[in-house]
Design a protein around this motif. Structure first.
Motif, PDB file in Angstrom:
ATOM      1  N   PRO A   1     -17.659  48.776 -49.678  1.00 48.22           N
ATOM      2  CA  PRO A   1     -18.733  49.120 -48.744  1.00 48.22           C
ATOM      3  C   PRO A   1     -20.059  49.406 -49.432  1.00 48.22           C
ATOM      4  O   PRO A   1     -21.118  49.041 -48.921  1.00 48.22           O
ATOM      5  CB  PRO A   1     -18.197  50.366 -48.021  1.00 48.22           C
ATOM      6  N   MET A   2     -20.019  50.048 -50.602  1.00 48.81           N
ATOM      7  CA  MET A   2     -21.255  50.394 -51.283  1.00 48.81           C
ATOM      8  C   MET A   2     -21.983  49.146 -51.764  1.00 48.81           C
ATOM      9  O   MET A   2     -23.217  49.069 -51.697  1.00 48.81           O
ATOM     10  CB  MET A   2     -20.963  51.326 -52.462  1.00 48.81           C
ATOM     11  N   SER A   3     -21.236  48.159 -52.250  1.00 47.55           N
ATOM     12  CA  SER A   3     -21.869  46.918 -52.692  1.00 47.55           C
ATOM     13  C   SER A   3     -22.541  46.207 -51.523  1.00 47.55           C
ATOM     14  O   SER A   3     -23.624  45.644 -51.667  1.00 47.55           O
ATOM     15  CB  SER A   3     -20.831  45.996 -53.337  1.00 47.55           C
ATOM     16  N   PHE A   4     -21.904  46.250 -50.360  1.00 45.27           N
ATOM     17  CA  PHE A   4     -22.499  45.631 -49.176  1.00 45.27           C
ATOM     18  C   PHE A   4     -23.761  46.386 -48.764  1.00 45.27           C
ATOM     19  O   PHE A   4     -24.783  45.781 -48.429  1.00 45.27           O
ATOM     20  CB  PHE A   4     -21.482  45.615 -48.028  1.00 45.27           C
ATOM     21  N   THR A   5     -23.714  47.709 -48.823  1.00 47.44           N
ATOM     22  CA  THR A   5     -24.890  48.520 -48.502  1.00 47.44           C
ATOM     23  C   THR A   5     -26.027  48.225 -49.469  1.00 47.44           C
ATOM     24  O   THR A   5     -27.193  48.077 -49.061  1.00 47.44           O
ATOM     25  CB  THR A   5     -24.531  50.015 -48.557  1.00 47.44           C
ATOM     26  N   ASN A   6     -25.719  48.113 -50.749  1.00 45.66           N
ATOM     27  CA  ASN A   6     -26.748  47.828 -51.752  1.00 45.66           C
ATOM     28  C   ASN A   6     -27.351  46.442 -51.546  1.00 45.66           C
ATOM     29  O   ASN A   6     -28.555  46.236 -51.744  1.00 45.66           O
ATOM     30  CB  ASN A   6     -26.160  47.953 -53.152  1.00 45.66           C
ATOM     31  N   TYR A   7     -26.511  45.481 -51.153  1.00 41.87           N
ATOM     32  CA  TYR A   7     -26.999  44.126 -50.851  1.00 41.87           C
ATOM     33  C   TYR A   7     -28.002  44.165 -49.699  1.00 41.87           C
ATOM     34  O   TYR A   7     -29.069  43.540 -49.758  1.00 41.87           O
ATOM     35  CB  TYR A   7     -25.804  43.236 -50.512  1.00 41.87           C
ATOM     36  N   LEU A   8     -27.681  44.911 -48.660  1.00 40.79           N
ATOM     37  CA  LEU A   8     -28.579  45.012 -47.512  1.00 40.79           C
ATOM     38  C   LEU A   8     -29.886  45.711 -47.896  1.00 40.79           C
ATOM     39  O   LEU A   8     -30.973  45.324 -47.439  1.00 40.79           O
ATOM     40  CB  LEU A   8     -27.894  45.775 -46.379  1.00 40.79           C
ATOM     41  N   LYS A   9     -29.795  46.726 -48.744  1.00 42.05           N
ATOM     42  CA  LYS A   9     -31.000  47.425 -49.175  1.00 42.05           C
ATOM     43  C   LYS A   9     -31.897  46.528 -50.024  1.00 42.05           C
ATOM     44  O   LYS A   9     -33.123  46.616 -49.966  1.00 42.05           O
ATOM     45  CB  LYS A   9     -30.618  48.677 -49.968  1.00 42.05           C
ATOM     46  N   LYS A  10     -31.279  45.662 -50.818  1.00 42.23           N
ATOM     47  CA  LYS A  10     -32.057  44.798 -51.711  1.00 42.23           C
ATOM     48  C   LYS A  10     -32.694  43.637 -50.976  1.00 42.23           C
ATOM     49  O   LYS A  10     -33.874  43.331 -51.190  1.00 42.23           O
ATOM     50  CB  LYS A  10     -31.152  44.275 -52.838  1.00 42.23           C
ATOM     51  N   TYR A  11     -31.927  42.965 -50.123  1.00 43.08           N
ATOM     52  CA  TYR A  11     -32.412  41.742 -49.481  1.00 43.08           C
ATOM     53  C   TYR A  11     -32.826  41.936 -48.025  1.00 43.08           C
ATOM     54  O   TYR A  11     -33.478  41.051 -47.457  1.00 43.08           O
ATOM     55  CB  TYR A  11     -31.347  40.646 -49.565  1.00 43.08           C
ATOM     56  N   HIS A  12     -32.428  43.045 -47.414  1.00 42.20           N
ATOM     57  CA  HIS A  12     -32.770  43.338 -46.019  1.00 42.20           C
ATOM     58  C   HIS A  12     -32.328  42.223 -45.074  1.00 42.20           C
ATOM     59  O   HIS A  12     -32.974  41.980 -44.045  1.00 42.20           O
ATOM     60  CB  HIS A  12     -34.276  43.595 -45.874  1.00 42.20           C
ATOM     61  N   ASN A  13     -31.243  41.539 -45.418  1.00 45.06           N
ATOM     62  CA  ASN A  13     -30.763  40.451 -44.575  1.00 45.06           C
ATOM     63  C   ASN A  13     -30.486  40.964 -43.160  1.00 45.06           C
ATOM     64  O   ASN A  13     -29.853  41.995 -42.966  1.00 45.06           O
ATOM     65  CB  ASN A  13     -29.488  39.839 -45.166  1.00 45.06           C
ATOM     66  N   THR A  14     -30.966  40.229 -42.179  1.00 46.50           N
ATOM     67  CA  THR A  14     -30.911  40.648 -40.787  1.00 46.50           C
ATOM     68  C   THR A  14     -29.545  40.332 -40.162  1.00 46.50           C
ATOM     69  O   THR A  14     -29.446  39.627 -39.154  1.00 46.50           O
ATOM     70  CB  THR A  14     -32.021  39.965 -39.986  1.00 46.50           C
ATOM     71  N   ILE A  15     -28.494  40.835 -40.766  1.00 45.38           N
ATOM     72  CA  ILE A  15     -27.135  40.684 -40.240  1.00 45.38           C
ATOM     73  C   ILE A  15     -26.970  41.710 -39.131  1.00 45.38           C
ATOM     74  O   ILE A  15     -26.857  42.907 -39.395  1.00 45.38           O
ATOM     75  CB  ILE A  15     -26.092  40.899 -41.346  1.00 45.38           C
ATOM     76  N   CYS A  16     -26.968  41.273 -37.885  1.00 41.64           N
ATOM     77  CA  CYS A  16     -27.025  42.245 -36.789  1.00 41.64           C
ATOM     78  C   CYS A  16     -25.746  43.067 -36.660  1.00 41.64           C
ATOM     79  O   CYS A  16     -25.788  44.170 -36.128  1.00 41.64           O
ATOM     80  CB  CYS A  16     -27.352  41.554 -35.469  1.00 41.64           C
ATOM     81  N   GLY A  17     -24.624  42.536 -37.150  1.00 41.68           N
ATOM     82  CA  GLY A  17     -23.378  43.290 -37.084  1.00 41.68           C
ATOM     83  C   GLY A  17     -23.056  44.019 -38.370  1.00 41.68           C
ATOM     84  O   GLY A  17     -21.894  44.315 -38.656  1.00 41.68           O
ATOM     85  N   ARG A  18     -24.089  44.360 -39.127  1.00 39.70           N
ATOM     86  CA  ARG A  18     -23.857  44.983 -40.435  1.00 39.70           C
ATOM     87  C   ARG A  18     -23.143  46.329 -40.315  1.00 39.70           C
ATOM     88  O   ARG A  18     -22.353  46.692 -41.186  1.00 39.70           O
ATOM     89  CB  ARG A  18     -25.169  45.137 -41.203  1.00 39.70           C
TER      90      ARG A  18
END
Length: 280
Positions: free
Chosen positions: A229-246
């Motif tokens: 989960p932390m790696s996924f959170t860090n990915y979202l923080k870095k790239y801000h990918n607009t995955i609506c079901g994140r």
């Protein structure tokens, strides 16, 4: 259930998908016939929630992995698109209508979840405005039609959860995920790109824009496969990918160790993950 059960109408039928039960049945059968069953029975799937003309064929690859002979209860976790929500919410309805047949909400599970104090109650209007859960109802009904009399659903609207809340909900729902008769459907599209979405990330090293989007999404999917989960959170923080079901994905990643099979489909940028082999 009372004689006058509160029903949620299939509010997006006739626009996001056909309102004709026979036509819808034919479409779903056609898409499912083109998909292969590779990891059935899946214990959880991630599938898109756009209009069926865009993602109906893609979603079939996830729903093909469902085994109705072992599935009795389907949890559907969808993100909130229209109302601000910092927690998760339960429906005010008892029945969800589809053009195929009506789906019954599991009131016992709902009562148990409500007792935790961790859930809000969404109004019927909010429920019917939202599409993230509804778009999975016809496919759920079709996949489970051979055992429809034994089926119940548990719709959960997921808000913009903090990391700690994703952990809390993951812990709460883990006991349901441990039951092989329960299936989890995670409702999520991946990258929403363009000025409309205020997101124009572009890695020119990948070539054309659509290649950059594909690379970005596959990067996120690969991280999901690590079950970290932390790696996924860090990915979202870095790239801000607009995955609506994140956030629903985050809840799932905080539940159990899972063997994940990624079903590849080069249909635009739609992706879906099929999860199997959940263990405690």
């Amino acid at each position: 259930m009372s004689n006058r059960a509160v029903s949620r109408e299939a509010s997006h039928a006739g626009s996001w998908y056909t309102a004709s039960g026979s036509q819808l049945n034919t479409q779903l059968e056609g898409w499912l016939s083109q998909a292969q069953s590779t990891v059935s029975p899946a214990r959880a799937i991630i599938a898109p929630h756009a209009g069926y003309s865009y993602c109906g064929a893609c979603a079939a690859h996830a729903y093909k992995q469902i085994d109705p002979s072992v599935t009795r209860r389907v949890f559907i976790l969808g993100p909130s698109h229209h109302v601000p929500l910092s927690r998760c919410a339960l429906s005010s309805a008892e029945v969800y209508k589809t053009p195929l047949y009506d789906l019954r909400i599991d009131q016992k599970v709902y009562a148990d979840l409500w007792k935790t104090g961790m859930f809000e109650r969404m109004s019927l209007q909010t429920d019917e405005d939202e599409h993230s859960i509804e778009m999975h109802l016809p496919y759920t009904a079709k996949a489970m039609e051979s055992h429809k009399d034994e089926l119940s659903i548990v719709p959960v609207l997921v808000g913009a959860l903090s990391e700690s809340k994703e952990q809390d909900y993951g812990k709460l729902l883990s006991r349901y995920l441990a039951d092989p008769s329960n299936l989890f459907i995670i409702s999520s599209d991946f990258c929403h790109w363009g000025q409309r979405f205020r997101y124009t990330y572009y890695d020119e090293a990948q070539g054309e824009i659509h290649r950059s989007i594909e690379h970005l999404d596959k990067m996120g999917m690969g991280i999901i496969e690590t079950l970290d989960p932390m790696s996924f959170t860090n990915y979202l923080k870095k790239y801000h990918n607009t995955i609506c079901g994140r956030h629903p994905i985050g809840v799932l990643l905080n539940k159990y160790s899972v063997n994940i099979v990624n079903v590849v489909n080069d249909y635009c940028s739609w992706k879906r993950m099929i999860f199997n082999g959940i263990s405690t």
